[in-house]
Every structure is written in structure tokens, then in C-alpha cells.
Design an enzyme around this catalytic site. Structure first.
Site, mmCIF file in Angstrom:
data_model
loop_
_atom_site.group_PDB
_atom_site.id
_atom_site.type_symbol
_atom_site.label_atom_id
_atom_site.label_comp_id
_atom_site.label_asym_id
_atom_site.label_seq_id
_atom_site.Cartn_x
_atom_site.Cartn_y
_atom_site.Cartn_z
ATOM 1 N N TYR A 50 0.831 -1.213 0.000
ATOM 2 C CA TYR A 50 0.000 0.000 0.000
ATOM 3 C C TYR A 50 0.860 1.256 0.000
ATOM 4 O O TYR A 50 0.695 2.159 -0.829
ATOM 5 C CB TYR A 50 -0.917 0.027 1.226
ATOM 6 C CG TYR A 50 -2.009 -0.993 1.162
ATOM 7 C CD1 TYR A 50 -3.101 -0.808 0.321
ATOM 8 C CD2 TYR A 50 -1.957 -2.150 1.926
ATOM 9 C CE1 TYR A 50 -4.105 -1.749 0.240
ATOM 10 C CE2 TYR A 50 -2.966 -3.100 1.860
ATOM 11 C CZ TYR A 50 -4.036 -2.890 1.009
ATOM 12 O OH TYR A 50 -5.022 -3.822 0.926
ATOM 13 N N GLU A 60 -11.485 -11.589 10.905
ATOM 14 C CA GLU A 60 -11.818 -11.595 9.477
ATOM 15 C C GLU A 60 -11.527 -12.962 8.864
ATOM 16 O O GLU A 60 -12.288 -13.451 8.027
ATOM 17 C CB GLU A 60 -11.003 -10.511 8.739
ATOM 18 C CG GLU A 60 -11.511 -9.102 9.012
ATOM 19 C CD GLU A 60 -11.093 -8.102 7.921
ATOM 20 O OE1 GLU A 60 -9.928 -8.157 7.498
ATOM 21 O OE2 GLU A 60 -11.944 -7.295 7.501
ATOM 22 N N GLN A 75 -5.199 1.906 5.597
ATOM 23 C CA GLN A 75 -5.725 3.261 5.505
ATOM 24 C C GLN A 75 -4.656 4.318 5.794
ATOM 25 O O GLN A 75 -4.477 5.269 5.034
ATOM 26 C CB GLN A 75 -6.872 3.383 6.524
ATOM 27 C CG GLN A 75 -7.732 4.587 6.341
ATOM 28 C CD GLN A 75 -8.818 4.688 7.419
ATOM 29 O OE1 GLN A 75 -9.394 5.734 7.603
ATOM 30 N NE2 GLN A 75 -9.098 3.607 8.122
HETATM 31 C C1 FAD Z 1 -5.223 -10.481 6.779
HETATM 32 C C2 FAD Z 1 -5.067 -8.996 7.020
HETATM 33 C C3 FAD Z 1 -6.187 -8.185 6.954
HETATM 34 C C4 FAD Z 1 -6.062 -6.806 7.138
HETATM 35 N N1 FAD Z 1 -7.185 -6.039 7.029
HETATM 36 C C5 FAD Z 1 -7.056 -4.687 7.094
HETATM 37 C C6 FAD Z 1 -8.182 -3.852 6.853
HETATM 38 O O1 FAD Z 1 -9.315 -4.341 6.634
HETATM 39 N N2 FAD Z 1 -8.021 -2.517 6.889
HETATM 40 C C7 FAD Z 1 -6.795 -1.960 7.100
HETATM 41 O O2 FAD Z 1 -6.692 -0.730 7.072
HETATM 42 N N3 FAD Z 1 -5.696 -2.717 7.359
HETATM 43 C C8 FAD Z 1 -5.797 -4.069 7.351
HETATM 44 N N4 FAD Z 1 -4.686 -4.850 7.584
HETATM 45 C C9 FAD Z 1 -3.375 -4.209 7.835
HETATM 46 C C10 FAD Z 1 -2.768 -3.725 6.512
HETATM 47 O O3 FAD Z 1 -2.767 -4.759 5.574
HETATM 48 C C11 FAD Z 1 -1.342 -3.238 6.709
HETATM 49 O O4 FAD Z 1 -1.353 -2.260 7.693
HETATM 50 C C12 FAD Z 1 -0.775 -2.676 5.400
HETATM 51 O O5 FAD Z 1 -0.620 -3.717 4.448
HETATM 52 C C13 FAD Z 1 0.541 -1.983 5.587
HETATM 53 O O6 FAD Z 1 0.980 -1.464 4.340
HETATM 54 P P1 FAD Z 1 2.519 -1.386 3.991
HETATM 55 O O7 FAD Z 1 2.634 -0.672 2.700
HETATM 56 O O8 FAD Z 1 3.276 -0.909 5.145
HETATM 57 O O9 FAD Z 1 2.966 -2.910 3.797
HETATM 58 P P2 FAD Z 1 2.450 -4.018 2.790
HETATM 59 O O10 FAD Z 1 1.180 -3.646 2.153
HETATM 60 O O11 FAD Z 1 2.498 -5.286 3.533
HETATM 61 O O12 FAD Z 1 3.573 -4.039 1.661
HETATM 62 C C14 FAD Z 1 4.913 -4.371 1.891
HETATM 63 C C15 FAD Z 1 5.536 -4.730 0.552
HETATM 64 O O13 FAD Z 1 6.935 -4.886 0.696
HETATM 65 C C16 FAD Z 1 7.371 -6.033 0.018
HETATM 66 N N5 FAD Z 1 8.551 -6.528 0.729
HETATM 67 C C17 FAD Z 1 8.623 -6.962 2.011
HETATM 68 N N6 FAD Z 1 9.878 -7.302 2.317
HETATM 69 C C18 FAD Z 1 10.631 -7.073 1.219
HETATM 70 C C19 FAD Z 1 12.023 -7.202 0.935
HETATM 71 N N7 FAD Z 1 12.896 -7.637 1.849
HETATM 72 N N8 FAD Z 1 12.445 -6.887 -0.317
HETATM 73 C C20 FAD Z 1 11.579 -6.445 -1.257
HETATM 74 N N9 FAD Z 1 10.272 -6.259 -1.021
HETATM 75 C C21 FAD Z 1 9.794 -6.584 0.203
HETATM 76 C C22 FAD Z 1 6.210 -6.997 0.084
HETATM 77 O O14 FAD Z 1 6.249 -7.919 -0.975
HETATM 78 C C23 FAD Z 1 5.024 -6.035 -0.008
HETATM 79 O O15 FAD Z 1 4.620 -5.866 -1.335
HETATM 80 C C24 FAD Z 1 -4.797 -6.248 7.426
HETATM 81 C C25 FAD Z 1 -3.676 -7.074 7.533
HETATM 82 C C26 FAD Z 1 -3.793 -8.447 7.336
HETATM 83 C C27 FAD Z 1 -2.575 -9.320 7.413
#
Ligand code: FAD
Ligand code: FAD
Lengths: 406, 406
Positions: free
Chosen positions: A13, A170, A318
Site C-alpha cells: 500500500y 476476518e 488506511q
Molecule cells: C489479513 C489482514 C487483513 C487486514 N485487514 C485490514 C483492513 O481491513 N483494513 C486496514 O486498514 N488494514 C488491514 N490490515 C493491515 C494492513 O494490511 C497493513 O497495515 C498494510 O498492508 C501496511 O501497508 P505497507 O505498505 O506498510 O505494507 P504491505 O502492504 O504489507 O507491503 C509491503 C511490501 O513490501 C514487500 N517486501 C517486504 N519485504 C521485502 C524485501 N525484503 N524486499 C523487497 N520487497 C519486500 C512486500 O512484498 C510487499 O509488497 C490487514 C492485515 C492483514 C494481514
């Protein structure tokens, strides 16, 4: 004049939204933008529990990065980050190294198992596409084996979900819908199957409105979910778990323990030497690391205090999206030679937890409680809104959730 | 006057066809007909390799027994036969016992592993719906695990099929079509996956016309199947097999060995004390056991010599169906007080082996060789013909194979 190198780590995200916004704000002559991600696809982490339960195919959850990122403007590197070196302004990848002038860390979360014996080795976690579809297949495999054994093994049909928070609830909601289908597929009596949710707090969904929590528990129990609240998971083996409640221990046979009770920031953040608070970078209002003004941190790797409650905002998609939008804005200001960066302000659009495809609970518009079908429609609208923002109408039509009537 | 008890064991090709024919020939006042089967469904054994590969859902292969057997005329007992006692005219079931005046034994086949070390415990066999869908899930599970491990395990992607006879070749044909789909599903490079067919004889499909064998091998090799002919399978472990060819041993890593190189009659036949030849009852021309004129044996439990070749007819669905028709006829004669039973004569309608959904080889109308698409259409027509015979047009339309153009 030298164009600055902007490197964005992670295409979840936070990372992909930063990239998409940045490619609109900056021209190819302004900066070199590089996006690094493990896979050539972006996935919606918030849908992974559906892939893990098998109620939604993982191809619905992911999309090729090239569909939303303009590769003529952004250099995409499919690789795994192995370390961040803020002092050297370098990032080490499995197959190379990158220099940056500005870095955006958006590497998301990993499971935290708090040293509970056996959990790391024997429990599954819902972390990415690979681990989600493995859970789906693991459950199916156990169901498929059940009728091939003369001595029936109940552990093949017991599914334990550790954690009654957002993700755990969920997930059991999806499982409750999926299990009857699996029973039909493998000729198993539904009554033989147990879905057990274990939560250490005295209630599931701690922090949620009690009326909504009761609604959720009723809805799930009616579909056969068992709750063990106030129960600590003490140990996990390949075919059992041990829980403790009111000083009494109970062993539950299960080949399938899914740990959904704890996440932490990607440990690369802590290992980088950046100053951390609970494993995350407590960012300045402009989303930069206090010690390193060339490093932005967004999403689950960042920590921002909620002034009102005095506690950190919980890690959500979010907030990750909102942070990404500001990070892109502030980066554009810096690249343009500006110095006055904007400060982050969280816009709470509410929280909706789904309980299966046509049921949910939530709080929106500040304090409006929703449950049942209307809440599930709201949940889908939130997801659709993100797709619209990320890739426009085309992406929304391709990947959106429009099955609101069944 | 006492109505005779006719008990039919097994509802495979032989048992269900005997029952369906018998219920037409006899009224409820003529005899008590009882059909015993493990499951409440009949399945087409000849389609199980498709279910095992995952190219056809197992619900297409099975049908509820009540859809073709008239339960107002036939007493159906869902139970497992544990022993046949021809001296006492009794059959012991897991949950009871039955007396008979006439018995029809149609309990089909089981895998024969010839004492090869580890094969019984570690290899899969395509024997029934349960074991077929387990193979499908086992392969999927290994593919799903592959990308979840840092150290990639090739044994998850190697599939070994022991036996290049009819069943083994039909199965690798389906696998060859299925693997590209699985690679897409689990993000695996097709070139990483190996499908290895091991056959001890100097050629696969021994007994088939050499021109057709060459066609089959070319078709399968073009889709990535490797053949090891003249190679003996010496040992099978959970994650490898050992083969020997020209005095040289080779170990192949694999989590998935499917043994399709040997079947024998259901061992209940041998255990019953009925006189056997290679584990089967060598029946009289009227299909009765020589020593027990009240016992008919049909299908894979029966042995009939081909006078022309001096060897037994191979066990096939085709011969099982024809035997069943005669057994029903002769039973009706006996029940009617007759004594002149008819003798069995095999009508060879040809043999077609499929190589995937749109490819096949075969010999029909005595000596007409067929291959490719026309052979695959012929194969489907043979299957459709059986359904028409078993349950009329309704069943044919419901379960027939009409996808001849794709
Ligand atoms: C099952 C589930 C349901 C959820 N439901 C909700 C919801 O309904 N509403 C809500 O607001 N939040 C929800 N959350 C929380 C939300 O998903 C996270 O807060 C959000 O994904 C965080 O975004 P981010 O960009 O930090 O990380 P992420 O979206 O997890 O993205 C991280 C990215 O980094 C990449 N990556 C990781 N390590 C490496 C590496 N070493 N090298 C290269 N790439 C790498 C991964 O492939 C990934 O694409 C949920 C979480 C889970 C697990
Ligand atoms: C993958 C595969 C492909 C094949 N392809 C062809 C082909 O293309 N053409 C062809 O002619 N032949 C083919 N054959 C061979 C053919 O399937 C058999 O010869 C045929 O099934 C024999 O019929 P049957 O009635 O003797 O036994 P089956 O059809 O196997 O039926 C036996 C029945 O007995 C039941 N049963 C077994 N044990 C018990 C018990 N203890 N208690 C109660 N019930 C029991 C079983 O559930 C089953 O329903 C193939 C075989 C396999 C495995």
C-alpha cells in the site's frame, strides 16, 4: 545538474501509492525513481485472509505492477532488499546494490511470535500471496487425507486461529463460509470440523464497540466458530496447540494453527540502525526519520503517535495510503528545491471488519455503527475506493468487488 | 415359497451393471436383491486418473447410486465387506452380516506393489475417489510450498509415475496438460517441473501397435514428459525413488510417486477360500465359481482365458460390463427355475488410451488404428455409451463428455 535518485522499497500500500503519486508529480527530468519489490506484482494485504481461506482467488488480490506504474518513468527492480545502510545512502539487494539520495521505506510487516515455543516453526501466518495460498492448500490437503486413513485423525479437521483481533476475526469469518464447501468437496461431515479462535484478552476485537463485538461473535458462532477468550497460546507443535485459561491447560489437536495475533515492522528497519521505537521508526510530522532527513518511512514500518489517545495509530492500510500520499508530496517539494514540508494528519475514515462475504461490523463517519450486509457493502466500497485511487476506473472495473448482492 | 436372496458386492462397473440389469429382469416378488458398497455413489474407475491430475472434478466421475438403482426394488447397504464366507453362504460387513442364496462378487482391484521396498507406504495409487483427489491435493500442496521455502526443494516439483501401461500413460497425459495450469497458479517456471514415467519393459504401452506407441511418446514428450524405459523401480522413500537401468542405479528426488504399474484382484477374494488363480476366481463360462455354483464373479475379481492367445483377458471396464450383463441374465434364469445358463463371449470393441483431453491412441473395429483428436472423440463416445446403458439419456446428458471441440 544531477538528478536525485529516489528509491522506494516495497510495493505494498505505502510503496506503490508513493510511486504512483510521485510519477504524476515529477517528470523524467526531475528525478530518477526506482521501485524495488520482491515480486513483479502488488497485492492487497487486506484481502489475503480471503485467499488463505480459499473464498477468493489470489489472482483477484494481486495485480501486475506494470499495470499501475509507468515503466517509462519509473525504474522497477524485482529483487529482495537484504539491508538498508542509511549512513552510506545505500540499499543492498540480493542481486545488487542501489544508491539513493532519497529513500522511502515501505517494507510492511512480518509476523511476531513473541517467542512462544513452536509457533515460528509450526504455525502458518497470513503474510503474502505465497503464505496465504499455502494455508488454503494445507487445509485442503488435510481434508483430502482424512478419508484416506482408516484411523481418522481429528487434527486434520481442527483449525486453530491464534488471535481474535481484526485479522483473526476476518479470517475465521471467511473460514466459516468456506468449510461447508470443503466438507462437500471431501465428503466430510460439517459437524466433525472445528474452527477455534483463541484470544488472550477477555474479549475478541478489543477496542471495538461491545455491541458490535457481540454481533460479530453471534454471527460467527452461528456458523460454527468456537471462541476461547482469555486464553493464552502456550505452545504449538506440528499437530497440536496448548492453551492456558484460568490456570487450566488444554491441549487441542490440530495440524493447522494460523497465527494472526501479532505483527511487527519488517525487521530490516531495526537492523538498519535507524532509531526505532517498538521496532518502527517514529517519524517526524513530515514522515522523515528524525536522524536521517533523506529517509521517509511509511506504512507498517512507521510509527505515529495519536495525540488524542497518547498511543500510536494502529498499523492499517488506511494510514499507509495517507502517509504515502504525503510522502510523495513532500518528496516533490524537496526535489523542486523547497524546504517547507507538510505535516501528516490522519483522516479517520472508519474501520470495518468483514465476517465473511456478506457480513461485517464497523464504525464509520466518526461514530456511526454498522453491521450486517450494509457494513459489508461499506467494506467493499472502501476497497474499491483504493483501487480507483491507485489505477483509475480501469483498475476498479478489473479488480473491484461488486458482488454485493450475493 | 421362499424368495431367494441375491447379494451383490461392489457397485463398480461390474456390480452396478449387474444390479441395474437385474432390477429390470426380476420383479419384487421374484427375489430379494441387495447391493453392498462402501460408498453411496458409483464411480467410473476409468476416469480417476483425470481426477488425480486435477483435469476433471471427481463429482463428474461419480454419481449417486440412487440415481440408477431403484431403491424400491433393491435393498442398498452402504457398508464395507470384511469377508466372504462361501461355505456358510454369508458375507461379513463392518456393521453386520448378510445371508445369500446367490452371490455376485464385483469388488474390483487393489494395488499390487510386488514387495518393492517403501512403495506401499510412500507411493500413491489411483484406486478410488478418495485416493485420486488426494493425489491432486498432494501435488498442489507441494507446488504451494515450493515458493515458501528459502531453500528450494526440487522434490516438490518432480512427479514420478511408476508404470508405462494403460493407466500410467493416461495419467501422465493428463498431468502434462495440468502442470502448466499449476505453474501459473503457484508462480512456478514450467521448466522446473519434471514428469517422469518409469517402465520396466523395453517400451511403454507393451502390446500396443508400435506406430501408436511412437505417436503417444512423441505427443507426451512434446508436452515435457520424460520416459525411463527398461528401468526398474527398486525403492521408494517419502522424498525419492531409486531406479535401476542397465545395471546402473539412479536416485530421483520426488515427494510424489504414483504407482500405476500393478493391480490385483481385491484380496477378499483370495481370503474367502474360493479357489483362485493369480488371486482371481477363474470362472466357468457361465461366470460362476467352479467350486461354488451359487457364486458369480465379475470384473477384476474374475479371470477368463482368451482361447486365442492362451492368456487371460486383461482386466478392463469393458469386459466387466459385458460379464455383468451375462451374470444378470444367468441369475434371472436360475431364479426362474431354469438350469441352462448362457456362456460368456467377449466382444472386443477396441481399446483407446487417452493422452489428455484432446489426444488419444487406439485400435477399434478389430484393427483400425486411431490417433489424435479422432481417437479422443472415440474414447469419449465409449464412455458416453456406458452412461447411456447404465442410466439412459438422462444420465448421459448429466455426466457425459461432450467437450469434443476443445
Ligand atoms: C489479513 C489482514 C487483513 C487486514 N485487514 C485490514 C483492513 O481491513 N483494513 C486496514 O486498514 N488494514 C488491514 N490490515 C493491515 C494492513 O494490511 C497493513 O497495515 C498494510 O498492508 C501496511 O501497508 P505497507 O505498505 O506498510 O505494507 P504491505 O502492504 O504489507 O507491503 C509491503 C511490501 O513490501 C514487500 N517486501 C517486504 N519485504 C521485502 C524485501 N525484503 N524486499 C523487497 N520487497 C519486500 C512486500 O512484498 C510487499 O509488497 C490487514 C492485515 C492483514 C494481514
Ligand atoms: C486410472 C485407470 C484407468 C483405466 N482406464 C480404463 C479404460 O480406459 N478402459 C477400460 O476398459 N478399463 C480401464 N481401467 C480398468 C478398469 O477401471 C477396471 O478394469 C474396472 O474398474 C473393473 O471393474 P470392477 O467392477 O471389477 O471394479 P470397480 O469398478 O473398481 O468397482 C469395485 C467397487 O467395489 C467397491 N468396493 C471395493 N472394496 C469394497 C469393500 N471391501 N466393501 C464394499 N465395497 C467395496 C468399490 O468402492 C467400487 O465401487 C482403468 C483403471 C484405472 C485405475
Amino acid at each position: 545538474m544531477n538528478k536525485p535518485n529516489i528509491v522506494i522499497l516495497g510495493a505494498g500500500y505505502g510503496g506503490i501509492m508513493t510511486t504512483v503519486k510521485l510519477q504524476k508529480k515529477l517528470g523524467v527530468n526531475d528525478a530518477n525513481i526506482t521501485l524495488v519489490n520482491k515480486h513483479d506484482y502488488h497485492y492487497q494485504t487486506t484481502w489475503l485472509h480471503e485467499n488463505a481461506a480459499g473464498t477468493l482467488h489470489h489472482d483477484r488480490t494481486r495485480l501486475p505492477i506494470k499495470d499501475v506504474v509507468d515503466f517509462s518513468k519509473v525504474n522497477f527492480v524485482q529483487d529482495t532488499v537484504v539491508s538498508i545502510k542509511p549512513e552510506e545512502k545505500k540499499v543492498a539487494l540480493e542481486n545488487g546494490e542501489l544508491d539513493y539520495d532519497y529513500l522511502v521505506v515501505a517494507l510492511g510487516f512480518e509476523a511476531a511470535t513473541f517467542g512462544i515455543p513452536g509457533l515460528l516453526d509450526n504455525a502458518f501466518t497470513i503474510g503474502n500471496i505465497n503464505s496465504a495460498r499455502l494455508i488454503r492448500e494445507h487445509i485442503e490437503y488435510n481434508f483430502a487425507k482424512y478419508n484416506n486413513e482408516t484411523e481418522k485423525k481429528q487434527e486434520r479437521l481442527n483449525i486453530v486461529v491464534g488471535g481474535g483481533g481484526f485479522t483473526g476475526i476476518e479470517f475465521v469469518g471467511e473460514l466459516a463460509n468456506r468449510i461447508p464447501e470443503l466438507c462437500k468437496e471431501y465428503d466430510i461431515d460439517r459437524n466433525q470440523v472445528r474452527i477455534i479462535n483463541v484470544e488472550a484478552a477477555p474479549t475478541v476485537l478489543p477496542g471495538f464497540d461491545p455491541q458490535l463485538v457481540e454481533y460479530a461473535m453471534n454471527s460467527l458462532e452461528a456458523r460454527g466458530v468456537e471462541f476461547k477468550v482469555g486464553a493464552m497460546l502456550k505452545e504449538c507443535t506440528p499437530n497440536s496447540i496448548l492453551i492456558e485459561k484460568d490456570d487450566k491447560q488444554e491441549e487441542i489437536l490440530t495440524n493447522t494453527t494460523v497465527w494472526a495475533a501479532g505483527v511487527r515492522a519488517n525487521s530490516l528497519v531495526e537492523e538498519s540502525g535507524l532509531e526505532v521505537n517498538r521496532g518502527k521508526v517514529e517519524v517526524q510530522p513530515d514522515l522523515r526519520a528524525p536522524s536521517h532527513p533523506d529517509v521517509f518511512v511509511v506504512g507498517d514500518c512507521a510509527l505515529i503517535m495519536n495525540e488524542e489517545t497518547g498511543r500510536p495509530y494502529p498499523p492499517t492500510a488506511q494510514i499507509a495510503i495517507q502517509e504515502a500520499e504525503l510522502a510523495a508530496k513532500n518528496l516533490a517539494i524537496l526535489v523542486g528545491g523547497g524546504t517547507h514540508l507538510e505535516s501528516f494528519e490522519f483522516m479517520d475514515r472508519g474501520t470495518v471488519a468483514s465476517l465473511g462475504h456478506d457480513d461485517a461490523i464497523g464504525v464509520v463517519f466518526g461514530d456511526k455503527k454498522l453491521f450486517g450486509w450494509s457494513a459489508s457493502v461499506m467494506k467493499k466500497m472502501i476497497d474499491n475506493r483504493y483501487l480507483l485511487k491507485l489505477g483509475g476506473l480501469g483498475l476498479l472495473l478489473k479488480k473491484g468487488k461488486f458482488n454485493i448482492f450475493h
